[in-house]
Write a protein that holds these residues in place. Sequence first.
Motif, PDB file in Angstrom:
ATOM      1  N   SER A  61       1.045  -1.154  -0.003  1.00  0.00           N
ATOM      2  CA  SER A  61       0.121  -0.095   0.068  1.00  0.00           C
ATOM      3  C   SER A  61       0.616   1.382  -0.101  1.00  0.00           C
ATOM      4  CB  SER A  61      -1.030  -0.103   1.411  1.00  0.00           C
ATOM      5  OG  SER A  61      -0.185   0.234   2.395  1.00  0.00           O
ATOM      6  N   ASN A  81       6.631   4.944   7.338  1.00  0.00           N
ATOM      7  CA  ASN A  81       5.422   4.810   6.690  1.00  0.00           C
ATOM      8  C   ASN A  81       4.783   3.519   6.804  1.00  0.00           C
ATOM      9  OD1 ASN A  81       5.958   7.246   5.702  1.00  0.00           O
ATOM     10  ND2 ASN A  81       7.420   6.625   4.121  1.00  0.00           N
ATOM     11  N   TYR A  96       0.783   3.357   8.180  1.00  0.00           N
ATOM     12  CA  TYR A  96      -0.213   2.698   7.511  1.00  0.00           C
ATOM     13  C   TYR A  96      -0.601   1.395   7.779  1.00  0.00           C
ATOM     14  CZ  TYR A  96      -0.208   7.292   5.145  1.00  0.00           C
ATOM     15  OH  TYR A  96      -0.259   8.620   4.880  1.00  0.00           O
ATOM     16  N   GLY A 148      -5.897  13.276  -3.694  1.00  0.00           N
ATOM     17  CA  GLY A 148      -5.590  11.832  -3.527  1.00  0.00           C
ATOM     18  C   GLY A 148      -4.314  11.565  -2.931  1.00  0.00           C
ATOM     19  N   TYR A 149      -3.534  12.418  -2.961  1.00  0.00           N
ATOM     20  CA  TYR A 149      -1.993  12.343  -2.667  1.00  0.00           C
ATOM     21  C   TYR A 149      -2.048  11.803  -1.239  1.00  0.00           C
ATOM     22  CZ  TYR A 149      -0.744  14.938  -7.060  1.00  0.00           C
ATOM     23  OH  TYR A 149      -0.582  15.245  -8.048  1.00  0.00           O
ATOM     24  N   ARG A 150      -1.157  10.855  -0.780  1.00  0.00           N
ATOM     25  CA  ARG A 150      -1.236  10.297   0.481  1.00  0.00           C
ATOM     26  C   ARG A 150       0.143  10.824   1.219  1.00  0.00           C
ATOM     27  NH1 ARG A 150      -2.110   4.086   2.437  1.00  0.00           N
ATOM     28  NH2 ARG A 150       0.204   3.776   1.634  1.00  0.00           N
ATOM     29  N   TRP A 151      -0.081  11.413   2.493  1.00  0.00           N
ATOM     30  CA  TRP A 151       1.123  11.874   3.133  1.00  0.00           C
ATOM     31  C   TRP A 151       1.952  10.633   3.434  1.00  0.00           C
ATOM     32  CZ3 TRP A 151       3.788  11.171   7.469  1.00  0.00           C
ATOM     33  CH2 TRP A 151       4.578  11.985   7.797  1.00  0.00           C
ATOM     34  N   GLN A 152       3.242  10.885   3.193  1.00  0.00           N
ATOM     35  CA  GLN A 152       4.297   9.798   3.623  1.00  0.00           C
ATOM     36  C   GLN A 152       5.671  10.724   3.956  1.00  0.00           C
ATOM     37  OE1 GLN A 152       3.549   6.073   0.532  1.00  0.00           O
ATOM     38  NE2 GLN A 152       5.716   7.021   0.835  1.00  0.00           N
ATOM     39  N   ALA A 180       2.189  10.194  -3.533  1.00  0.00           N
ATOM     40  CA  ALA A 180       2.547  10.650  -2.171  1.00  0.00           C
ATOM     41  C   ALA A 180       2.536  12.432  -1.981  1.00  0.00           C
ATOM     42  CB  ALA A 180       3.626   9.948  -1.762  1.00  0.00           C
ATOM     43  N   GLN A 206      -3.966  18.442   6.095  1.00  0.00           N
ATOM     44  CA  GLN A 206      -3.996  17.068   5.232  1.00  0.00           C
ATOM     45  C   GLN A 206      -3.895  16.053   6.447  1.00  0.00           C
ATOM     46  OE1 GLN A 206      -1.341  15.509   2.521  1.00  0.00           O
ATOM     47  NE2 GLN A 206      -3.024  14.700   1.156  1.00  0.00           N
ATOM     48  N   ARG A 220      -6.730  13.208   8.088  1.00  0.00           N
ATOM     49  CA  ARG A 220      -6.395  12.048   8.175  1.00  0.00           C
ATOM     50  C   ARG A 220      -6.557  11.174   9.630  1.00  0.00           C
ATOM     51  NH1 ARG A 220      -3.226   8.206   9.352  1.00  0.00           N
ATOM     52  NH2 ARG A 220      -3.401   6.173   8.054  1.00  0.00           N
TER      53      ARG A 220
END
Length: 340
Positions: free
Chosen positions: A35, A90, A94, A201-205, A223, A284, A288
């Motif tokens: 993921s 990360n 997650y 839709g970028y996911r924080w990493q 990301a 953001q 989340r």
Amino acid sequence: MTDAKPSARSFCSGGLTVSRPTATEGVAWEKVANSIEFIPAEFSVRDQPESVAQEMLRCEPEEIDRLIDAGLPFERRSGVRCFDANDLYNLGMYSDSGKTQPELTFRLLFRFARRPVDDLLRAKEWDFRVSLECVDCPEEAPWRLEEPDVLRFGGSVAGVTRPSVSRGSAGFTATVTTTGARTPVVSPVLRRLTGEYLDAGYRWQMIPVPMQAHPDRVHAMGATSCIAASLHLAESFRAAGYRAEAKRGWFCGVLGGALDLPHACVEVEDDDGAVKTVDIAKSQLAARLSADTEQFQELCLGSIYNKVIPSTASGNAPFGYHDCGSQLPIRVHTDIQAVR
């Protein structure tokens, strides 16, 4: 904390002791590994030994084996499997176990975001200390630090002790007062561009700082991060005709000063002529980590709050320099403690 990457200290602070055996039993680590996007090899520093990985992720050697089989990159150093701290962070973030150190840390980190924001708008005083280290230093030379830059936002800096000409290491100390103000972005264009980025839709990493200087590389992974997001958004604002710049600083005052994170946001001149700060990454992350953080998310869109100390550094610039001629970047360790 260094300027370049998260440290084990970040994940082991605040008395977050959880018994490791069976703590994350049942986590589908293969699914978690699939993921996230692992840090590309050219930006990866695999120097965290397996013992740190087990502690961060609350898992056993067999689970580390499963992660490696699922693609977790590693290197052997003196016979020990070592990993990139960002990858471990990360994975933990997650895992949805609720028990890894990154999850516990961020849960504490954002407790304040669920509370009424009035406390974030009052004056707050910080004991601000920076250690500068030049690891390949050939001679005595002047030091330069991108200092706290709070006067423009109603803050103050007092009791400053700047580094003198020296070799190897130096320090900077000051008492920094920050404050907050409700100054929400009024431009519909700026709000639309910010909303489009948040909805993309970028996911924080956790991403290494050198890689964050390339927002396209970060976004190609699906990301985002504070520097990459701020550089991208500042460019979008400028393309729309606004004066905007990504700026670095510190996010402080969490876990007793143990997590004074290098940070970045966008400064933009709004339609009303005032310079506003858009803290898109914190907005953001708050969304989340907790659904009831609407007030704080709105505060991030133009207003200022007392947990951020802006600096004079631009979005992806180092915090410090040593004019000794070394080709290696200096290490910057910041320790910020709340005074009142």
